[in-house]
Design a protein around this motif. Sequence first.
Motif, PDB file in Angstrom:
ATOM      1  N   PHE A  59       0.802  -1.213   0.000  1.00 22.44           N
ATOM      2  CA  PHE A  59       0.000   0.000   0.000  1.00 22.44           C
ATOM      3  C   PHE A  59       0.844   1.277   0.000  1.00 22.44           C
ATOM      4  CE2 PHE A  59      -2.626  -3.358   1.659  1.00 22.44           C
ATOM      5  CZ  PHE A  59      -3.851  -3.139   1.056  1.00 22.44           C
ATOM      6  N   PHE A  60       2.161   1.161  -0.144  1.00 22.04           N
ATOM      7  CA  PHE A  60       3.052   2.325  -0.094  1.00 22.04           C
ATOM      8  C   PHE A  60       2.655   3.424  -1.067  1.00 22.04           C
ATOM      9  CE2 PHE A  60       7.331   0.686   1.797  1.00 22.04           C
ATOM     10  CZ  PHE A  60       6.691   0.418   2.991  1.00 22.04           C
ATOM     11  N   ASP A  61       2.250   3.089  -2.273  1.00 28.77           N
ATOM     12  CA  ASP A  61       1.968   4.084  -3.304  1.00 28.77           C
ATOM     13  C   ASP A  61       0.480   4.376  -3.483  1.00 28.77           C
ATOM     14  OD1 ASP A  61       4.656   4.419  -3.846  1.00 28.77           O
ATOM     15  OD2 ASP A  61       4.679   2.918  -5.418  1.00 28.77           O
ATOM     16  N   GLY A  87      -1.892   9.090   2.414  1.00 24.02           N
ATOM     17  CA  GLY A  87      -1.307   8.559   1.195  1.00 24.02           C
ATOM     18  C   GLY A  87      -1.050   9.674   0.195  1.00 24.02           C
ATOM     19  N   LYS A  88      -0.031   9.474  -0.634  1.00 24.29           N
ATOM     20  CA  LYS A  88       0.322  10.470  -1.653  1.00 24.29           C
ATOM     21  C   LYS A  88       0.260   9.816  -3.030  1.00 24.29           C
ATOM     22  CE  LYS A  88       4.152  12.613  -0.783  1.00 24.29           C
ATOM     23  NZ  LYS A  88       5.438  13.135  -0.319  1.00 24.29           N
ATOM     24  N   ILE A  89      -0.032  10.605  -4.036  1.00 26.93           N
ATOM     25  CA  ILE A  89      -0.118  10.092  -5.405  1.00 26.93           C
ATOM     26  C   ILE A  89       1.248   9.684  -5.934  1.00 26.93           C
ATOM     27  CG2 ILE A  89      -2.243  11.286  -5.989  1.00 26.93           C
ATOM     28  CD1 ILE A  89      -0.554  13.439  -7.370  1.00 26.93           C
ATOM     29  N   SER A  90       2.288  10.220  -5.318  1.00 24.69           N
ATOM     30  CA  SER A  90       3.655   9.902  -5.702  1.00 24.69           C
ATOM     31  C   SER A  90       4.555  10.329  -4.547  1.00 24.69           C
ATOM     32  CB  SER A  90       4.038  10.658  -6.974  1.00 24.69           C
ATOM     33  OG  SER A  90       5.410  10.511  -7.257  1.00 24.69           O
ATOM     34  N   PRO A 146      -5.163   2.640 -11.886  1.00 18.08           N
ATOM     35  CA  PRO A 146      -5.356   2.116 -10.537  1.00 18.08           C
ATOM     36  C   PRO A 146      -4.329   1.019 -10.242  1.00 18.08           C
ATOM     37  CG  PRO A 146      -7.378   1.949 -11.838  1.00 18.08           C
ATOM     38  CD  PRO A 146      -6.279   2.431 -12.745  1.00 18.08           C
ATOM     39  N   VAL A 147      -3.917   0.934  -9.007  1.00 22.83           N
ATOM     40  CA  VAL A 147      -2.914  -0.036  -8.612  1.00 22.83           C
ATOM     41  C   VAL A 147      -3.581  -1.161  -7.828  1.00 22.83           C
ATOM     42  CG1 VAL A 147      -0.786  -0.365  -7.320  1.00 22.83           C
ATOM     43  CG2 VAL A 147      -1.220   1.796  -8.466  1.00 22.83           C
ATOM     44  N   HIS A 148      -3.326  -2.384  -8.238  1.00 23.68           N
ATOM     45  CA  HIS A 148      -3.813  -3.543  -7.490  1.00 23.68           C
ATOM     46  C   HIS A 148      -3.045  -3.625  -6.188  1.00 23.68           C
ATOM     47  CE1 HIS A 148      -4.288  -7.744  -6.351  1.00 23.68           C
ATOM     48  NE2 HIS A 148      -5.420  -7.674  -7.003  1.00 23.68           N
ATOM     49  N   PRO A 149      -3.702  -4.021  -5.064  1.00 28.32           N
ATOM     50  CA  PRO A 149      -3.020  -4.044  -3.766  1.00 28.32           C
ATOM     51  C   PRO A 149      -1.742  -4.866  -3.722  1.00 28.32           C
ATOM     52  CG  PRO A 149      -5.370  -4.447  -3.490  1.00 28.32           C
ATOM     53  CD  PRO A 149      -5.096  -4.398  -4.970  1.00 28.32           C
ATOM     54  N   ASN A 150      -1.579  -5.832  -4.594  1.00 30.78           N
ATOM     55  CA  ASN A 150      -0.388  -6.678  -4.562  1.00 30.78           C
ATOM     56  C   ASN A 150       0.698  -6.230  -5.522  1.00 30.78           C
ATOM     57  OD1 ASN A 150      -1.519  -8.341  -2.624  1.00 30.78           O
ATOM     58  ND2 ASN A 150      -2.571  -9.552  -4.178  1.00 30.78           N
ATOM     59  N   VAL A 151       0.505  -5.077  -6.175  1.00 29.37           N
ATOM     60  CA  VAL A 151       1.479  -4.575  -7.135  1.00 29.37           C
ATOM     61  C   VAL A 151       2.009  -3.247  -6.650  1.00 29.37           C
ATOM     62  CG1 VAL A 151       1.838  -3.827  -9.504  1.00 29.37           C
ATOM     63  CG2 VAL A 151       0.314  -5.739  -9.044  1.00 29.37           C
ATOM     64  N   ARG A 152       3.299  -3.092  -6.609  1.00 32.08           N
ATOM     65  CA  ARG A 152       3.916  -1.838  -6.178  1.00 32.08           C
ATOM     66  C   ARG A 152       4.404  -1.078  -7.390  1.00 32.08           C
ATOM     67  NH1 ARG A 152       8.881   0.151  -3.657  1.00 32.08           N
ATOM     68  NH2 ARG A 152       8.205   1.842  -2.356  1.00 32.08           N
ATOM     69  N   GLN A 153       3.943   0.172  -7.540  1.00 34.37           N
ATOM     70  CA  GLN A 153       4.396   1.005  -8.641  1.00 34.37           C
ATOM     71  C   GLN A 153       5.560   1.873  -8.193  1.00 34.37           C
ATOM     72  OE1 GLN A 153       1.100   3.383  -9.949  1.00 34.37           O
ATOM     73  NE2 GLN A 153       0.922   2.149 -11.779  1.00 34.37           N
ATOM     74  N   ARG A 154       6.355   2.312  -9.123  1.00 34.10           N
ATOM     75  CA  ARG A 154       7.426   3.263  -8.825  1.00 34.10           C
ATOM     76  C   ARG A 154       7.100   4.585  -9.467  1.00 34.10           C
ATOM     77  NH1 ARG A 154      11.609   1.258  -6.195  1.00 34.10           N
ATOM     78  NH2 ARG A 154      11.897  -0.956  -6.272  1.00 34.10           N
TER      79      ARG A 154
END
Length: 154
Positions: A59-61, A87-90, A146-154
């Motif tokens: 959930f970091f991103d 939470g922040k968008i980036s 949208p980001v799936h909970p199990n995927v971390r975006q950079r």
Amino acid sequence: LKLKYNVHYDLVIVDYADNLLMESDNMYENGGSLYNKLKAIAANNKCVVMTASQPQRPFFDFEVIPFEGIAESAKKLHVVDICLTIGKISRDADIATMNLAKIREGLTGIHLRLKLNLNTSRIYEISQKDYDAVKNQFYGNKPIVPVHPNVRQR
């Protein structure tokens, strides 16, 4: 400190309580024990105790960190009366969303939009319109996926 200097503290802030000395290697047990001790400090001192904790890694991103993303120990969540997530968008964004993820005697799921002054560590509530304007400037014409909970975006 309270006894030594004869001072009453209305607010005690423990920045990242998980860094404090733990009683065992079991994170689940430690979370409950530590947060029970912090709650006892609040009750005995008749003060507010606040502590910070990082969300679970997936959930970091997240722009809005949900209740499920709060902590690795469910015992922490049972003890606390109020839990706010930010939470922040980036990572480098100067806007954020505060989510009222747990309010023992109130409404949950309410979002507040925030403007962050990263130079002075000041936080201001802003309108949804202002938040959207900054968010659109930040992302430009790039689509927000949208980001799936199990995927971390950079």
